[in-house]
Design an enzyme around this catalytic site. Sequence first.
Site, PDB file in Angstrom:
ATOM      1  N   ILE A   1      27.126  46.973  43.245  1.00 59.48           N
ATOM      2  CA  ILE A   1      27.480  47.093  41.822  1.00 59.48           C
ATOM      3  C   ILE A   1      28.495  45.987  41.556  1.00 59.48           C
ATOM      4  O   ILE A   1      29.502  45.872  42.262  1.00 59.48           O
ATOM      5  CB  ILE A   1      27.999  48.505  41.458  1.00 59.48           C
ATOM      6  CG1 ILE A   1      28.394  48.582  39.973  1.00 59.48           C
ATOM      7  CG2 ILE A   1      29.158  48.933  42.326  1.00 59.48           C
ATOM      8  CD1 ILE A   1      28.536  50.026  39.458  1.00 59.48           C
ATOM      9  N   ALA A   2      28.197  45.146  40.600  1.00 62.20           N
ATOM     10  CA  ALA A   2      29.088  44.001  40.370  1.00 62.20           C
ATOM     11  C   ALA A   2      28.999  43.532  38.921  1.00 62.20           C
ATOM     12  O   ALA A   2      27.940  43.606  38.284  1.00 62.20           O
ATOM     13  CB  ALA A   2      28.719  42.854  41.301  1.00 62.20           C
TER      14      ALA A   2
ATOM     15  N   GLU B   1      29.389  52.887  50.228  1.00 61.40           N
ATOM     16  CA  GLU B   1      30.490  52.370  51.049  1.00 61.40           C
ATOM     17  C   GLU B   1      31.324  51.428  50.206  1.00 61.40           C
ATOM     18  O   GLU B   1      30.773  50.701  49.366  1.00 61.40           O
ATOM     19  CB  GLU B   1      29.978  51.572  52.259  1.00 61.40           C
ATOM     20  CG  GLU B   1      29.492  52.416  53.402  1.00 61.40           C
ATOM     21  CD  GLU B   1      27.986  52.594  53.378  1.00 61.40           C
ATOM     22  OE1 GLU B   1      27.325  51.860  52.612  1.00 61.40           O
ATOM     23  OE2 GLU B   1      27.479  53.464  54.101  1.00 61.40           O
TER      24      GLU B   1
ATOM     25  N   ASN C   1      39.495  47.759  48.384  1.00 62.08           N
ATOM     26  CA  ASN C   1      38.935  47.553  47.034  1.00 62.08           C
ATOM     27  C   ASN C   1      39.358  48.698  46.096  1.00 62.08           C
ATOM     28  O   ASN C   1      38.583  49.605  45.785  1.00 62.08           O
ATOM     29  CB  ASN C   1      37.412  47.427  47.111  1.00 62.08           C
ATOM     30  CG  ASN C   1      36.806  46.911  45.814  1.00 62.08           C
ATOM     31  OD1 ASN C   1      37.483  46.884  44.781  1.00 62.08           O
ATOM     32  ND2 ASN C   1      35.551  46.504  45.864  1.00 62.08           N
TER      33      ASN C   1
ATOM     34  N   TYR D   1      35.052  54.735  41.049  1.00 65.57           N
ATOM     35  CA  TYR D   1      34.274  55.813  41.666  1.00 65.57           C
ATOM     36  C   TYR D   1      34.980  57.175  41.514  1.00 65.57           C
ATOM     37  O   TYR D   1      34.338  58.188  41.236  1.00 65.57           O
ATOM     38  CB  TYR D   1      34.007  55.502  43.148  1.00 65.57           C
ATOM     39  CG  TYR D   1      33.311  54.177  43.373  1.00 65.57           C
ATOM     40  CD1 TYR D   1      32.350  53.717  42.471  1.00 65.57           C
ATOM     41  CD2 TYR D   1      33.613  53.364  44.465  1.00 65.57           C
ATOM     42  CE1 TYR D   1      31.721  52.492  42.658  1.00 65.57           C
ATOM     43  CE2 TYR D   1      32.981  52.150  44.661  1.00 65.57           C
ATOM     44  CZ  TYR D   1      32.042  51.712  43.753  1.00 65.57           C
ATOM     45  OH  TYR D   1      31.430  50.502  43.931  1.00 65.57           O
TER      46      TYR D   1
HETATM   47  C1  LIG Z   1      34.191  47.125  40.677  1.00 65.27           C
HETATM   48  C2  LIG Z   1      33.640  46.518  39.393  1.00 65.27           C
HETATM   49  C3  LIG Z   1      32.109  46.662  39.403  1.00 65.27           C
HETATM   50  C4  LIG Z   1      34.221  47.298  38.179  1.00 65.27           C
HETATM   51  O1  LIG Z   1      33.613  46.797  36.996  1.00 65.27           O
HETATM   52  P1  LIG Z   1      34.458  46.515  35.668  1.00 65.27           P
HETATM   53  O2  LIG Z   1      33.471  46.217  34.605  1.00 65.27           O
HETATM   54  O3  LIG Z   1      35.504  45.511  35.931  1.00 65.27           O
HETATM   55  O4  LIG Z   1      35.170  47.926  35.451  1.00 65.27           O
HETATM   56  P2  LIG Z   1      35.277  48.754  34.091  1.00 65.27           P
HETATM   57  O5  LIG Z   1      35.896  47.920  33.030  1.00 65.27           O
HETATM   58  O6  LIG Z   1      33.968  49.404  33.810  1.00 65.27           O
HETATM   59  O7  LIG Z   1      36.366  49.869  34.501  1.00 65.27           O
HETATM   60  C5  LIG Z   1      35.967  51.146  34.946  1.00 65.27           C
HETATM   61  C6  LIG Z   1      37.059  51.762  35.785  1.00 65.27           C
HETATM   62  O8  LIG Z   1      37.297  50.967  36.952  1.00 65.27           O
HETATM   63  C7  LIG Z   1      38.701  50.994  37.281  1.00 65.27           C
HETATM   64  N1  LIG Z   1      39.279  49.668  37.066  1.00 65.27           N
HETATM   65  C8  LIG Z   1      38.715  48.617  36.408  1.00 65.27           C
HETATM   66  N2  LIG Z   1      39.541  47.537  36.451  1.00 65.27           N
HETATM   67  C9  LIG Z   1      40.656  47.927  37.133  1.00 65.27           C
HETATM   68  C10 LIG Z   1      41.845  47.264  37.517  1.00 65.27           C
HETATM   69  N3  LIG Z   1      42.067  45.988  37.197  1.00 65.27           N
HETATM   70  N4  LIG Z   1      42.759  47.954  38.242  1.00 65.27           N
HETATM   71  C11 LIG Z   1      42.551  49.248  38.586  1.00 65.27           C
HETATM   72  N5  LIG Z   1      41.426  49.931  38.249  1.00 65.27           N
HETATM   73  C12 LIG Z   1      40.480  49.283  37.528  1.00 65.27           C
HETATM   74  C13 LIG Z   1      39.328  51.994  36.305  1.00 65.27           C
HETATM   75  O9  LIG Z   1      39.201  53.271  36.874  1.00 65.27           O
HETATM   76  C14 LIG Z   1      38.401  51.845  35.101  1.00 65.27           C
HETATM   77  O10 LIG Z   1      38.433  52.979  34.277  1.00 65.27           O
HETATM   78  P3  LIG Z   1      39.478  52.983  33.015  1.00 65.27           P
HETATM   79  O11 LIG Z   1      39.030  51.865  32.110  1.00 65.27           O
HETATM   80  O12 LIG Z   1      39.282  54.333  32.424  1.00 65.27           O
HETATM   81  O13 LIG Z   1      40.836  52.737  33.622  1.00 65.27           O
HETATM   82  C15 LIG Z   1      34.064  45.019  39.233  1.00 65.27           C
HETATM   83  O14 LIG Z   1      35.465  44.936  39.332  1.00 65.27           O
HETATM   84  C16 LIG Z   1      33.415  44.084  40.259  1.00 65.27           C
HETATM   85  O15 LIG Z   1      32.337  43.561  40.039  1.00 65.27           O
HETATM   86  N6  LIG Z   1      34.130  43.855  41.371  1.00 65.27           N
HETATM   87  C17 LIG Z   1      33.603  42.920  42.395  1.00 65.27           C
HETATM   88  C18 LIG Z   1      32.418  43.499  43.156  1.00 65.27           C
HETATM   89  C19 LIG Z   1      32.799  44.811  43.816  1.00 65.27           C
HETATM   90  O16 LIG Z   1      33.860  44.950  44.398  1.00 65.27           O
HETATM   91  N7  LIG Z   1      31.872  45.800  43.731  1.00 65.27           N
HETATM   92  C20 LIG Z   1      32.065  47.098  44.339  1.00 65.27           C
HETATM   93  C21 LIG Z   1      31.488  47.078  45.694  1.00 65.27           C
HETATM   94  S1  LIG Z   1      31.695  48.655  46.497  1.00 65.27           S
END
Ligand SMILES: CC(C)(COP(=O)(O)OP(=O)(O)OC[C@H]1O[C@@H](n2cnc3c(N)ncnc32)[C@H](O)[C@@H]1OP(=O)(O)O)[C@@H](O)C(=O)NCCC(=O)NCCS
Length: 216
Positions: free
Chosen positions: A116-117, A150, A155, A162
């Site tokens: 998921i990214a 996982e 992270n 999650y």
């Molecule tokens: C993990 C990932 C998919 C989250 O996507 P995102 O679009 O940035 O996240 P969202 O804006 O949908 O945020 C959803 C929730 O994630 C958490 N979150 C998002 N950004 C955060 C930050 N900077 N710090 C802490 N928590 C955070 C919060 O719980 C947030 O909920 P909230 O808005 O109610 O606080 C993204 O950061 C990513 O692509 N990371 C790199 C790849 C990766 O690590 N994938 C997971 C592999 S297991």
Amino acid sequence: MRFVVEQMRAEHIPAITAIDRAVYPIPWPAHSYRSELHNRQAYYIVVCRVDADAHVEPPAEVGAGTRDESGGLFSRLTRLLRPGTALTPAEEVELRRVVGYAGLWMMVNEAHITTIAVAPEYQGRGLGELLLISLIDKAIELGALYVTLEVRVSNHVAQNLYRKYTFQQTGLRKRYYSDNGEDAYIMTTEALDSAHFQQVLAANRAALLERLARDE
Ligand SMILES: CC(C)(COP(=O)(O)OP(=O)(O)OC[C@H]1O[C@@H](n2cnc3c(N)ncnc32)[C@H](O)[C@@H]1OP(=O)(O)O)[C@@H](O)C(=O)NCCC(=O)NCCS
């Protein structure tokens, strides 16, 4: 900005691998995604930014009955802009920019999230959550009892996402990641059909839809 979620297709793969390289220390090669598209246990989606204002004016000198001197570009643009015209898959991708993706495998009665990214410049606006909800919906539709995955112990951003959907640490895989020998937490949701999970999902979904509509 408007976003749509759709099923992953081969045309999306170049954009996906570019995001993969930007966000993962061990990106998947394009052929892994191509083979996942033929995996009957797998379900992959993308989130695309729809450029509602993707409007291209035809060049003034090219009009009805005029020879298209733009190497076919004008006739292609005309088709793109004419409502109801069927677009080729490649043309659709041109108007819908892939900004994130996710996937799961169904393993007996568990849905296992494989990736998921979200592209770095689109992170933090709810798209990771949109992808996660879409996978959970699919997992429920496919009869999964739980969703599991996982995640690197470091992270915290992903773990927060999650936890928001009831995932809790249910195990540890030592030295799971080959780039730095980092451990992985195994995280698993509550039972998908439990009243509490359904409540959390409904409340989060409503809040997210409101947020995305506000940002449109
Ligand atoms: C993990 C990932 C998919 C989250 O996507 P995102 O679009 O940035 O996240 P969202 O804006 O949908 O945020 C959803 C929730 O994630 C958490 N979150 C998002 N950004 C955060 C930050 N900077 N710090 C802490 N928590 C955070 C919060 O719980 C947030 O909920 P909230 O808005 O109610 O606080 C993204 O950061 C990513 O692509 N990371 C790199 C790849 C990766 O690590 N994938 C997971 C592999 S297991």
